[in-house]
Design an enzyme around this catalytic site. Structure first.
Site, PDB file in Angstrom:
ATOM      1  N   GLU A 139       0.866  -1.183   0.000  1.00  0.00           N
ATOM      2  CA  GLU A 139       0.000   0.000   0.000  1.00  0.00           C
ATOM      3  C   GLU A 139       0.904   1.234   0.000  1.00  0.00           C
ATOM      4  O   GLU A 139       1.807   1.362   0.835  1.00  0.00           O
ATOM      5  CB  GLU A 139      -0.913  -0.014   1.242  1.00  0.00           C
ATOM      6  CG  GLU A 139      -1.874   1.159   1.239  1.00  0.00           C
ATOM      7  CD  GLU A 139      -3.156   0.903   2.027  1.00  0.00           C
ATOM      8  OE1 GLU A 139      -3.406  -0.235   2.451  1.00  0.00           O
ATOM      9  OE2 GLU A 139      -3.901   1.880   2.214  1.00  0.00           O
ATOM     10  N   ARG A 140       0.661   2.095  -0.979  1.00  0.00           N
ATOM     11  CA  ARG A 140       1.474   3.318  -1.143  1.00  0.00           C
ATOM     12  C   ARG A 140       2.949   2.991  -1.386  1.00  0.00           C
ATOM     13  O   ARG A 140       3.839   3.760  -0.990  1.00  0.00           O
ATOM     14  CB  ARG A 140       1.343   4.253   0.064  1.00  0.00           C
ATOM     15  CG  ARG A 140      -0.073   4.547   0.499  1.00  0.00           C
ATOM     16  CD  ARG A 140      -0.936   5.077  -0.610  1.00  0.00           C
ATOM     17  NE  ARG A 140      -2.306   5.307  -0.191  1.00  0.00           N
ATOM     18  CZ  ARG A 140      -3.273   5.646  -1.032  1.00  0.00           C
ATOM     19  NH1 ARG A 140      -3.043   5.753  -2.326  1.00  0.00           N
ATOM     20  NH2 ARG A 140      -4.485   5.859  -0.594  1.00  0.00           N
ATOM     21  N   ASN A 187      -3.134  -1.832   7.663  1.00  0.00           N
ATOM     22  CA  ASN A 187      -4.442  -2.388   7.281  1.00  0.00           C
ATOM     23  C   ASN A 187      -4.213  -3.894   7.246  1.00  0.00           C
ATOM     24  O   ASN A 187      -3.968  -4.486   6.203  1.00  0.00           O
ATOM     25  CB  ASN A 187      -4.882  -1.871   5.908  1.00  0.00           C
ATOM     26  CG  ASN A 187      -5.216  -0.388   5.960  1.00  0.00           C
ATOM     27  OD1 ASN A 187      -5.720   0.114   6.976  1.00  0.00           O
ATOM     28  ND2 ASN A 187      -4.936   0.327   4.885  1.00  0.00           N
ATOM     29  N   GLU A 268     -10.484   4.328   9.219  1.00  0.00           N
ATOM     30  CA  GLU A 268     -10.655   3.975   7.801  1.00  0.00           C
ATOM     31  C   GLU A 268     -11.168   2.545   7.628  1.00  0.00           C
ATOM     32  O   GLU A 268     -10.647   1.775   6.829  1.00  0.00           O
ATOM     33  CB  GLU A 268      -9.333   4.181   7.042  1.00  0.00           C
ATOM     34  CG  GLU A 268      -8.882   5.626   7.048  1.00  0.00           C
ATOM     35  CD  GLU A 268      -7.646   5.914   6.199  1.00  0.00           C
ATOM     36  OE1 GLU A 268      -6.825   5.011   6.030  1.00  0.00           O
ATOM     37  OE2 GLU A 268      -7.521   7.058   5.737  1.00  0.00           O
ATOM     38  N   LYS A 336       1.025  10.544  13.658  1.00  0.00           N
ATOM     39  CA  LYS A 336       1.596  11.095  12.421  1.00  0.00           C
ATOM     40  C   LYS A 336       2.096  12.512  12.670  1.00  0.00           C
ATOM     41  O   LYS A 336       1.526  13.233  13.499  1.00  0.00           O
ATOM     42  CB  LYS A 336       0.547  11.108  11.298  1.00  0.00           C
ATOM     43  CG  LYS A 336       0.237   9.712  10.753  1.00  0.00           C
ATOM     44  CD  LYS A 336      -0.645   9.760   9.503  1.00  0.00           C
ATOM     45  CE  LYS A 336      -0.936   8.344   9.032  1.00  0.00           C
ATOM     46  NZ  LYS A 336      -1.761   8.304   7.808  1.00  0.00           N
ATOM     47  N   ASP A 341      -2.655  14.135   7.271  1.00  0.00           N
ATOM     48  CA  ASP A 341      -2.138  12.886   6.710  1.00  0.00           C
ATOM     49  C   ASP A 341      -0.937  13.092   5.802  1.00  0.00           C
ATOM     50  O   ASP A 341      -1.076  13.050   4.580  1.00  0.00           O
ATOM     51  CB  ASP A 341      -3.265  12.185   5.913  1.00  0.00           C
ATOM     52  CG  ASP A 341      -2.875  10.779   5.496  1.00  0.00           C
ATOM     53  OD1 ASP A 341      -1.895  10.263   6.030  1.00  0.00           O
ATOM     54  OD2 ASP A 341      -3.566  10.203   4.632  1.00  0.00           O
ATOM     55  N   GLU A 369       3.923   9.123  -0.705  1.00  0.00           N
ATOM     56  CA  GLU A 369       2.524   9.020  -1.133  1.00  0.00           C
ATOM     57  C   GLU A 369       2.010  10.347  -1.685  1.00  0.00           C
ATOM     58  O   GLU A 369       1.357  10.382  -2.727  1.00  0.00           O
ATOM     59  CB  GLU A 369       1.653   8.582   0.064  1.00  0.00           C
ATOM     60  CG  GLU A 369       0.170   8.589  -0.255  1.00  0.00           C
ATOM     61  CD  GLU A 369      -0.709   8.163   0.917  1.00  0.00           C
ATOM     62  OE1 GLU A 369      -0.177   7.792   1.982  1.00  0.00           O
ATOM     63  OE2 GLU A 369      -1.943   8.211   0.761  1.00  0.00           O
ATOM     64  N   HIS A 515      -4.197  18.688   0.938  1.00  0.00           N
ATOM     65  CA  HIS A 515      -5.058  17.604   0.480  1.00  0.00           C
ATOM     66  C   HIS A 515      -5.919  17.981  -0.727  1.00  0.00           C
ATOM     67  O   HIS A 515      -7.121  17.700  -0.759  1.00  0.00           O
ATOM     68  CB  HIS A 515      -5.951  17.088   1.610  1.00  0.00           C
ATOM     69  CG  HIS A 515      -6.003  15.581   1.630  1.00  0.00           C
ATOM     70  ND1 HIS A 515      -6.243  14.842   0.497  1.00  0.00           N
ATOM     71  CD2 HIS A 515      -5.824  14.684   2.629  1.00  0.00           C
ATOM     72  CE1 HIS A 515      -6.202  13.552   0.800  1.00  0.00           C
ATOM     73  NE2 HIS A 515      -5.933  13.414   2.089  1.00  0.00           N
ATOM     74  N   TRP A 538     -12.985  13.233   2.259  1.00  0.00           N
ATOM     75  CA  TRP A 538     -12.093  12.620   1.279  1.00  0.00           C
ATOM     76  C   TRP A 538     -12.071  13.416  -0.022  1.00  0.00           C
ATOM     77  O   TRP A 538     -11.565  12.937  -1.033  1.00  0.00           O
ATOM     78  CB  TRP A 538     -12.509  11.155   1.017  1.00  0.00           C
ATOM     79  CG  TRP A 538     -12.097  10.224   2.122  1.00  0.00           C
ATOM     80  CD1 TRP A 538     -11.284  10.525   3.176  1.00  0.00           C
ATOM     81  CD2 TRP A 538     -12.451   8.840   2.289  1.00  0.00           C
ATOM     82  NE1 TRP A 538     -11.113   9.426   3.998  1.00  0.00           N
ATOM     83  CE2 TRP A 538     -11.817   8.374   3.484  1.00  0.00           C
ATOM     84  CE3 TRP A 538     -13.237   7.945   1.572  1.00  0.00           C
ATOM     85  CZ2 TRP A 538     -11.947   7.070   3.956  1.00  0.00           C
ATOM     86  CZ3 TRP A 538     -13.361   6.635   2.039  1.00  0.00           C
ATOM     87  CH2 TRP A 538     -12.725   6.204   3.219  1.00  0.00           C
TER      88      TRP A 538
HETATM   89  C1  GCV Z   1      -2.301   2.316   5.320  1.00  0.00           C
HETATM   90  C2  GCV Z   1      -3.709   7.305   4.379  1.00  0.00           C
HETATM   91  C3  GCV Z   1      -3.279   6.448   3.221  1.00  0.00           C
HETATM   92  C4  GCV Z   1      -3.675   5.000   3.445  1.00  0.00           C
HETATM   93  C5  GCV Z   1      -3.056   4.528   4.769  1.00  0.00           C
HETATM   94  C6  GCV Z   1      -3.569   5.434   5.890  1.00  0.00           C
HETATM   95  C7  GCV Z   1      -2.955   5.076   7.237  1.00  0.00           C
HETATM   96  O1  GCV Z   1      -5.086   7.408   4.430  1.00  0.00           O
HETATM   97  O2  GCV Z   1      -3.809   6.946   2.040  1.00  0.00           O
HETATM   98  O3  GCV Z   1      -3.198   4.235   2.366  1.00  0.00           O
HETATM   99  O4  GCV Z   1      -3.380   3.187   5.041  1.00  0.00           O
HETATM  100  O5  GCV Z   1      -3.221   6.764   5.593  1.00  0.00           O
HETATM  101  O6  GCV Z   1      -1.966   5.690   7.581  1.00  0.00           O
HETATM  102  O7  GCV Z   1      -3.462   4.199   7.916  1.00  0.00           O
END
Ligand code: GCV
Length: 695
Positions: A139-140, A187, A268, A336, A341, A369, A515, A538
């Site tokens: 992912e990413r 995830n 999410e 974070k 994000d 990302e 964003h 979003w």
């Molecule tokens: C791993 C953002 C990213 C998602 C990521 C999420 C997170 O939303 O786009 O890909 O999921 O952050 O950090 O959990």
């Protein structure tokens, strides 16, 4: 022939022959030893054997010099720190010795002074988070597939090549002080905790261990139901707690130094304790109790937000602040860097320094990302330096994020920092040759959070691009690079790196905008994207709020009041559009298009100039790179040249898309001296829609 003459001679040879092509796989560890060394070490262990081998194969000091490796405790040395000198490295632990060896060799190769000094790490745990899925996708991830997992029937097999790659990975990490790896995506698939995957995890852990890297796993909070067959995953249910205890015991029987769990819960769409009416503290503590007898940790993420009326930027603080002090000692809250994000620029998350009775760790994103992925040259250390040096004022002036998280201000039981990895199966690991600098910089900052981005860039360039094995650029006796190389290669390339993040902010989202990416892929611009039925938080208009009056998100008391989550004097400073730093202006304020900026320009003109500057900066990077061609091997040179060309076209698209879109609201002309857009808005929107359809 004296060394100096050899150096000068080699320099001319260099001008006439192409440098040997390099695929980038060796990262910053390209230095080869030129001299023999006499290594003395009275203790034996796999880690110490690596340390001795590294010295023998990489020694660039005087030939036949003696160097002693001494594992002996010393109060001045903390954790895995070390005492370094020209002929002696001392540490409390074997891994401390290995870190000392890498430091010594780095200094030899970069020509840095070597004098007796104690080097202690800023954070106890310095961890890479891999967002790797068990089917091998990432992912990413923008540099190939996972180096740990793969799709299909071979997914659980382990080959010699796998182990070799894991070892190279471990070595690279150890060389910059990284001591933990979370092997799977936050995830998380519940399958990671099944016997087969744990067996493979053990195989990986066995390869990483001699390099001082502990293995961690991301876990899915609903695992007791999904793979355990229980009716609930309620953290206060005794069967659930027992299930986790058994699972943890099973893991430690395979991996005795297992680091612990990373958890994304109630975020999410991921399951979590709130699904059962419990709090994040209930969930984290239950897992912490299972891990605690074995010395394991829970890293519980604060990246939580729901499609509610509350400003997304406020939600993590609202959720976690009331829980401060309620977490077990072996829980650390992973936050974070910014409240949204991983945007190209955000103010620091107000949770830093505010949670005084809980261990808190920063999460940075190494994978780009939101910063041009593996196409754009963006050196992230400048962003991380800005973040770590941000003053939270929580305990008065000087309460920087760094101090609030490394244990120097609060008696945190544990200290840690995480970086979301940019590593994949690409031969150069990271996709873009310069993306390697972000992996390097993360490790260096995790070890020493007061290093400057400039020093790190300096080191990285020397280690990554100099031809030090042939002595063509280094005067070995004095460990000094040739003046020509420094002036015509090191300086311009370093300057390009140091300017690169600000350039990206300029052409993507200056003045605190954030964003406004195209949906899903987060690569190009999409300020217009807001289809009906999609969660508002979003969509870009939720963040830029452009209208006929102005642009920006009002987070002052007249708006969402997110400013109230910051300590004074920040609260007042951010609240007032006259004192709010320009870099955060539209993060905290919705301002009229003709608002007069500190430099006397209107907001609209200022916005235009920033976008325009961003494009021009990338054009300059292209020129800089072309001018250093003779110092770089052709493979890496043309790779970077091609990517810069694409970055330049992308920057132009960002500028045109955003300015043409926002002009529909501002209805103001472009400043006369600004380069005009070269794209049409309608075409850009159409292309964006088409790319979504193709997906
Ligand atoms: C791993 C953002 C990213 C998602 C990521 C999420 C997170 O939303 O786009 O890909 O999921 O952050 O950090 O959990």
């Amino acid at each position: 022939m004296s060394r100096k003459i050899i150096t000068i001679f080699s320099f001319f040879v260099l001008l006439s022959f192409d440098l040997q092509a390099e695929d980038g796989h060796d990262l910053w560890l390209r230095g080869k030893g030129t001299n023999s060394v006499n290594v003395i070490c009275s203790k034996k262990s796999p880690t110490l054997s690596i340390a001795m081998q590294e010295l023998r194969q990489g020694w660039q000091g005087k030939t036949n010099e003696k160097i002693e490796l001494v594992v002996k405790s010393d109060k001045a040395i903390k954790g895995d720190g070390f005492r370094i000198g020209k002929n002696r490295i001392q540490a409390n632990t074997d891994i401390g010795i290995l870190y000392g060896v890498y430091e010594l060799m780095r200094r030899q190769q970069t020509g840095e002074n070597i004098y007796e000094e104690v080097c202690n790490p800023s954070y106890e745990r310095r961890i890479l988070n891999h967002w790797d899925n068990l089917d091998g996708t990432i992912e990413r991830g923008y540099a190939g597939s996972s180096i740990f997992w793969r799709k299909g029937k071979d997914s659980l097999t382990v080959t010699y090549t796998d182990k070799q790659l894991w070892q190279e990975y471990a070595r690279a990490n150890a060389s910059i002080g990284i001591n933990g790896s979370v092997l799977n995506n936050v995830n998380a698939s519940p399958a990671i905790l099944t016997a087969d995957y744990l067996k493979k995890t053990k195989e990986i852990a066995d390869v990483l261990r001699p390099y001082g890297i502990r293995t961690y796993l991301s876990v899915n909070f609903a695992s007791p139901q999904v793979i355990g067959g229980l009716k609930t995953s309620d953290p206060l249910n005794s069967e659930v707690a027992q299930w986790w205890k058994n699972k943890v015991k099973e893991i430690y029987s395979l991996i005795p130094d297992f680091g612990g769990f990373l958890v994304k819960a109630n975020s999410e769409g991921q399951p979590g304790p709130q699904d059962f009416g419990r709090t994040h503290a209930d969930g984290a503590n239950m897992l912490a109790d299972a891990l605690s007898p074995f010395g394991g940790m829970v890293m519980w993420r604060a990246f939580v937000y729901n499609p509610s009326d509350e400003d997304r930027a406020k939600q993590a603080y609202s959720e976690f602040m009331p829980l401060d002090g309620q977490f077990r000692d072996n829980v650390i809250i992973q936050v974070k860097n910014g409240p949204i994000d991983f945007q190209p620029r955000e103010p620091f998350s107000p949770l830093f320094g505010a949670m005084k009775k809980t261990s808190v760790m920063p999460e940075l994103q190494i994978t780009q990302e939101y910063l041009g992925q593996s196409v754009h040259l963006v050196y992230l250390a400048t962003m991380w330096e800005e973040f770590l040096k941000s003053d939270t004022y929580q305990e008065g002036k000087g309460s920087t994020v760094a101090c609030c998280t490394d244990g120097s201000l609060f008696p945190q039981k544990h200290t840690a920092i995480a970086g979301v990895s940019n590593i994949g199966s690409d031969v150069n690991w990271c996709g873009h040759p310069f993306a390697q600098s972000n992996w390097y910089a993360f490790g260096r900052l995790a070890w020493n959070n007061s290093l400057s981005s400039e020093q790190i860039a300096d080191e990285w360039i020397k280690l990554t691009f100099s031809d030090n094995s042939g002595e063509s650029e280094i005067d070995v006796e004095n460990s000094i690079y040739s003046p020509d190389w420094q002036v015509n290669f090191l300086q311009p390339v370093k300057q390009m790196m140091l300017n690169s993040r600000e350039a990206a902010v300029n052409y993507m989202m200056p003045l605190g905008l954030h964003h406004i990416f195209a949906a899903d892929h987060h690569y190009g611009p999409g300020p217009w994207w807001a289809p009906t039925g999609v969660r508002k938080d979003w969509t870009p208009p939720y963040y830029h709020k452009a209208d006929s009056i102005g642009i920006g998100f009002d987070r002052t008391a007249t708006g969402s009041n997110a400013v109230s989550q910051y300590q004074e004097p920040l609260q007042s400073m951010f609240s007032n559009s006259q004192t709010c730093p320009d870099i955060y202006l539209l993060w905290f304020h919705h301002l009229p298009w003709n608002f007069i900026m500190k430099d006397g320009q209107t907001l609209w003109d200022e916005l235009c100039y920033h976008y325009d500057k961003g494009v021009r900066q990338v054009r300059e990077f292209q020129k800089t790179w072309d001018q250093v061609q003779r110092y770089v091997d052709s493979e890496r040179f043309s790779q970077v040249q091609t990517k810069l060309r694409e970055q330049c076209m992308n920057a132009q698209v960002w500028k045109d898309a955003c300015l043409l879109y926002f002009r529909q609201f501002s209805k103001m002309p472009f400043p006369n001296d600004m380069e005009r857009p070269v794209n049409n808005l309608e075409d850009l929107i159409k292309k964006d829609e088409q790319s979504r359809k193709i997906k």
